[in-house]
Design an enzyme around this catalytic site. Structure first.
Site, PDB file in Angstrom:
ATOM      1  N   LYS A   1       0.785  -1.088   0.044  1.00  0.00           N
ATOM      2  CA  LYS A   1      -0.134  -0.119  -0.179  1.00  0.00           C
ATOM      3  C   LYS A   1       0.808   1.300   0.088  1.00  0.00           C
ATOM      4  O   LYS A   1       1.970   1.226   0.531  1.00  0.00           O
ATOM      5  CB  LYS A   1      -0.890  -0.112   1.424  1.00  0.00           C
TER       6      LYS A   1
ATOM      7  N   GLY B   1     -24.659   3.292  -2.297  1.00  0.00           N
ATOM      8  CA  GLY B   1     -23.881   4.099  -3.154  1.00  0.00           C
ATOM      9  C   GLY B   1     -23.459   3.129  -4.200  1.00  0.00           C
ATOM     10  O   GLY B   1     -24.447   2.331  -4.803  1.00  0.00           O
TER      11      GLY B   1
ATOM     12  N   GLY C   1     -26.608   1.664   3.130  1.00  0.00           N
ATOM     13  CA  GLY C   1     -25.405   2.383   1.931  1.00  0.00           C
ATOM     14  C   GLY C   1     -26.148   1.942   0.433  1.00  0.00           C
ATOM     15  O   GLY C   1     -25.938   0.753   0.049  1.00  0.00           O
TER      16      GLY C   1
END
Ligand code: NAD
Length: 366
Positions: A79, A181, A179
């Site tokens: 990452k 989304g 949610g």
């Protein structure tokens, strides 16, 4: 101090990237490359301190090792974070400077988009290195991963229903989706294709209305979502929503959704298990996104992507089996599955050095 931390978290390499002219302060953390080159997104965030950025990149890169391992990918975990405000501090120079650092790692770390980063930023990174995924479709990228993540979540759901009820009849059960989304709405669509009863909530009222008008969902309040009679609670918004308080209210038998870090703590994961709930570990369920971008490495193909998403069914089933076999909560079983795979496959090959496909290495964004 930093070496002690890295030793404790098991990281292979942590690179501090600095370019004064470009204003770049970034950290790339490579956690584990036993299965393959490390892949994980780049996050841009106005961290309050350098220590906060270090903690975040170490935690996130370790998480990617587990996620990629459970997903069955030949990829390790890494990452990157850029310390800065995505609203003010973005520039061509910043991302190109970052791209050069990625390139200097010669494929040990492959970057992608994460919080604060969009496809346009990736174009600049792509000018400097081929070790980037999540680029625009015109460059052979895979586009929005959300529909794939939703489809993968459905596979995880079917495995969870099977573990809990002994069948995977999606339409037979009711769902509380938190949610609506990018992923949540696609997931709702899939549930409704099975004629399932769906309760929905979102802080965005327009999205709730869309779920009601277009898909025939039942709207409930933001807090009410924990009190429905749904058999499945599906967190598709933010993390940390499964707490002692919400757990006391949930009437569901199964928890399966796309949100990251759903359990507020490991202790909650233990409690979920004690109460006999079937929790499908988030990072196994929502691996559709990383699976999708991983295919860019050998040349993206949508059919391969859909086929890969179906493996989530197998991965989640395996986690339930390990939990039963070892008498442990599923969140621990997921970690065990990852560790077992790294250990077994790791014995078959040497630690990864570079070698990704030559065609991938030759790519450039200009
Ligand atoms: P999104 O921002 O498009 O959707 C999240 C939705 O949750 C938004 O509509 C937002 O209004 C709503 N929301 C926020 N707080 C809420 C609350 N307290 N109650 C109800 N609704 C709330 O994000 P997304 O891409 O759909 O991702 C959803 C989750 O899935 C995130 O946790 C993300 O990390 C995870 N995830 C997404 C992908 C992907 O492919 N997009 C892949 C893996 C994991």
């Amino acid at each position: 101090m930093i070496f002690e931390t890295i030793a404790n978290t098991g990281h292979e390499e942590v690179v501090f990237c600095h370019n004064k002219d470009a204003g770049l302060k970034a950290i790339i953390a490579i956690h584990n490359t036993v299965l393959g080159p490390s892949l994980g997104g780049l996050r841009m965030w106005p961290y309050k301190s350098e220590q906060e950025a270090i903690n975040d990149v170490l935690r996130l890169s370790r998480g990617m090792t587990y996620k990629n391992a459970v997903a069955g990918l030949n990829l390790g975990g890494g990452k990157a974070v850029i310390i800065g405000d995505p609203a003010k501090d973005k520039s061509e120079a910043l991302f190109r400077a970052f791209g050069r650092f990625v390139n200097s790692l010669n494929g040990r770390y492959i970057t992608a988009e994460d919080v604060g980063i969009d496809v346009n930023d990736m174009e600049w990174v792509f000018r400097e290195t081929s070790f980037v995924t999540g680029v625009h479709q015109v460059h052979g990228g895979s586009g929005d991963p959300s529909p794939f993540t939703a489809f993968g979540t459905l596979q995880g759901l079917m495995a969870s229903l099977n573990a809990c009820f002994g069948n995977e009849d999606v339409g037979k059960y009711s769902y509380a989706v938190q949610g609506a989304g990018h992923v949540g709405m696609e997931f709702i669509k899939l549930l409704r294709e099975h004629d399932a009863k769906v309760y929905v909530t979102d802080i965005n009222k327009q999205l709730v209305q869309r779920a009601v008008d277009d898909y025939g969902c039942t709207a409930v309040g933001l807090d009410e979502i924990y009190d429905t009679d749904a058999e499945v609670y599906s967190p598709c918004a933010l993390g940390g929503t499964i707490t002692m308080e919400t757990l006391g209210r949930l009437k569901c038998k199964v928890i399966c959704g796309a949100a990251n870090n759903q359990l507020a703590s490991n202790e909650i994961g233990d409690e979920v298990s004690r109460r006999g709930l079937f929790y499908a570990p988030d990072y196994a369920v929502n691996a559709g996104g990383v699976m999708n971008i991983s295919l860019e490495i050998d040349g993206y193909n949508r059919e391969r992507a859909m086929r890969m998403m179906r493996t989530i069914y197998h991965n989640v089933s395996r986690i339930f089996e390990i939990a039963k076999r070892d008498g442990i909560p599923t969140y621990l079983a997921a970690d065990r599955l990852a560790e077992e795979r790294i250990s077994t496959i790791g014995k078959l090959r040497l630690p990864h050095l570079s070698a990704v496909a030559p065609s991938f290495q030759g790519r450039r964004g200009n």
